[in-house]
Design a protein around this motif. Sequence first.
Motif, PDB file in Angstrom:
ATOM      1  N   UNK A 130      87.898  52.350   7.720  1.00 13.72           N
ATOM      2  CA  UNK A 130      89.035  53.101   8.124  1.00 13.72           C
ATOM      3  C   UNK A 130      88.002  54.114   9.594  1.00 13.72           C
ATOM      4  N   UNK A 131      87.236  55.172   8.625  1.00 16.66           N
ATOM      5  CA  UNK A 131      86.432  55.921   8.477  1.00 16.66           C
ATOM      6  C   UNK A 131      84.959  55.609  10.173  1.00 16.66           C
ATOM      7  N   UNK A 132      84.638  54.523   9.598  1.00 18.34           N
ATOM      8  CA  UNK A 132      83.576  53.975  10.552  1.00 18.34           C
ATOM      9  C   UNK A 132      84.410  53.415  11.661  1.00 18.34           C
ATOM     10  N   UNK A 133      84.917  51.973  11.333  1.00 17.40           N
ATOM     11  CA  UNK A 133      85.185  51.266  12.655  1.00 17.40           C
ATOM     12  C   UNK A 133      86.406  51.616  13.754  1.00 17.40           C
ATOM     13  N   UNK A 134      87.263  52.198  12.727  1.00 17.41           N
ATOM     14  CA  UNK A 134      88.761  53.249  13.372  1.00 17.41           C
ATOM     15  C   UNK A 134      88.564  54.168  14.014  1.00 17.41           C
ATOM     16  N   UNK A 135      88.512  55.315  13.244  1.00 21.66           N
ATOM     17  CA  UNK A 135      88.701  56.309  13.563  1.00 21.66           C
ATOM     18  C   UNK A 135      87.123  56.929  14.550  1.00 21.66           C
ATOM     19  N   UNK A 136      86.236  56.102  14.534  1.00 22.51           N
ATOM     20  CA  UNK A 136      84.948  56.243  15.349  1.00 22.51           C
ATOM     21  C   UNK A 136      85.591  55.393  17.195  1.00 22.51           C
ATOM     22  N   UNK A 137      86.927  55.029  16.930  1.00 21.18           N
ATOM     23  CA  UNK A 137      86.825  54.604  18.566  1.00 21.18           C
ATOM     24  C   UNK A 137      87.769  55.744  19.482  1.00 21.18           C
ATOM     25  N   UNK A 138      88.481  56.298  18.836  1.00 16.95           N
ATOM     26  CA  UNK A 138      89.278  57.570  19.334  1.00 16.95           C
ATOM     27  C   UNK A 138      89.292  59.085  18.306  1.00 16.95           C
ATOM     28  N   UNK A 139      88.850  59.187  17.070  1.00 17.99           N
ATOM     29  CA  UNK A 139      89.161  59.885  16.975  1.00 17.99           C
ATOM     30  C   UNK A 139      88.377  61.292  16.294  1.00 17.99           C
ATOM     31  N   UNK A 140      88.078  62.446  16.435  1.00 18.41           N
ATOM     32  CA  UNK A 140      87.265  63.735  17.271  1.00 18.41           C
ATOM     33  C   UNK A 140      87.292  64.131  15.855  1.00 18.41           C
TER      34      UNK A 140
END
Length: 642
Positions: free
Chosen positions: A611-621
Amino acid sequence: MAIVKMSEFDLLVRNDHVESLLFGLQRYKNVMFADKLEQVDGFNPLNRNFNFKDNQEKQDHIQSILKKLALIKKKESKKKGQVFDSLNLKTMSFDALQQIVTDTDLDSILDMYAEYYESASHSIESYTIHTPWDDKNYSSEKLMKLENVKPIIGTVSEDNIDGFCSELALVEDIYYMYQAKNELHDSVIVIMPEPLYRDKVKVLAEKYEMQARSAVSLHIEEQVNTMKFFVSQMIDKRLNIDDRLSRIGLYQEILQAHYEALRNEALREKMALNFIASNHVTLIKGWIYTGEEEAFEKCVAMATSEVYDLEIKAAPLHSPDVPIKLKNNKFAKAFEPITNMYSQPRYDEIDPTPIFAPFYAFFFGMMLADVGYGLVMGTVMFLALKLLNLKQGTKDMIRLLMYVSVPTMFWGIIYGSFFGGMIPIPAIIDINSQFNMVLVMALSFGIIHLFMGIGVKGYIYYRDYKKRYILYDVVFWYMTLIGLIVLVSMMFTDFLAPYSQVATIVMVLGMVGIVLTNGRDAKTPFGKLASGLYSLYGITNYIGDVVSYSRLMALGLAGASIGVAFNMMVEMVSGAGILGVIFGAGIFIFGHTFNLLISGLSSYVHSARLTYVEFFGKFFIGGGKAFKEFIEQPTYIELEEE
């Protein structure tokens, strides 16, 4: 399912209304004050003259009493089947708690217990005494062992006495006294060690060349007897502690109420330090939930006898100072701790919790993947929620584990795993033999997860009226990645071969688009091209991200293998009669409990990692600060909503 909209307020009240206002707003709870206020002519920080040290000392004193009471109750609860009572929070209204505080004298209750901590005046003329029971954690059982200890007596040279005593002090549970060198002999030392440490003391005595002597030869019989008397005195004192505690136990709820009140009193005074005041009025700034303006103003009016000046306006969308409050349904709310461990979203972002929650649960289940484990988790967590009144953070974590037990059972059915195969059920996919299929599935789920993250970025651009960026940062990447996936898949299957030419064209167009648009922030044409090429190089990160999802297969296989191994051990001993059955049951319980805990922890951590690395890295700051209600989180008593 979003970030709660905030309104900010500026409030002026009379100085003599600040106290009642703080009480009123703490009862209201849903308010947060600004940390720092800009300087205003004629205004200075509010002076409250509050003794924070005294408040903290009272909190610590109450905590020490309640911990001792909890230990006694814990021993009793094992007999009465009330082991989980300590996890329960009591519920009480704010007014009821304040009434208890007003009607009872905390100092007199604390004085009843203070005698337990009063050290007797242990002194012997010309001797320095080290008493281990000064440590509050020193148990009565240890003290009892000292009563019949034979003292180690001797003399040590003046050069060695300081080093000897320093090392003795580092050894636990050593009771000793010593006297400086005099005209008759070297320094005298008398040591009463707990039997467990007697040999260690003898080693130190040899190290520092202690000469063994007797109390008679040194003429210190009276001093040694006094030393022993101190031990007996402390034992007598400890023997009466349970009786004193039982009397104080009648005041347990009162002490808990005072503890919560002291914490909230300190919070009120801490927040008051953020206010500024003139000779007559106090200025307060902060935030409330949008939509609660009327309730907030009503609270202020009641606390100030309607003498106030209040301005409320919508908080600016892009302000980094606006606090964040997440609002989700029951399912997504259970996953908010996962978001909070990473970072609160900014006020102008979206709450990622309801988006990643289904993926997190799905991935967790795929990694743990056992019907039996899912049943145990789900049942235990459901009963905990129903039977215990827990703190909100604990409640959310238990609810999360209850929810992820469902996909755990789902994937257990897929893999045919029920306590590692102890109870045979037909497998739809055998992970032990069809691991290549499971790996492809895992990578496919990863691609979907990543594409969802890119899609969320597109939604944010759409919401913020940056529609052309959807083409630049979303569509072009979709084209590139989809084309690449089709071409790579041809290395393993011809299923997508008819689309290879189209995929190549789409991929090339996407790459060209990335190079031409992703360097748009550079100032020169060369800089734009270089930045665009560097952005395209980011495709290697996507490849690494996709490979990361192989852990969905690897951890599922590892957990299944451990479960099977323990089952084999059970089978090996179960044929040895009644003892074999007993040992087999023990191995089964220990082994599968161990596997559930270790595999569950791995599933929790690695689902968060994806969640933190692969998913959040695409849109979440992230980087937002959490909205903190104007009330302390409960330790013993949860204040009811009013």
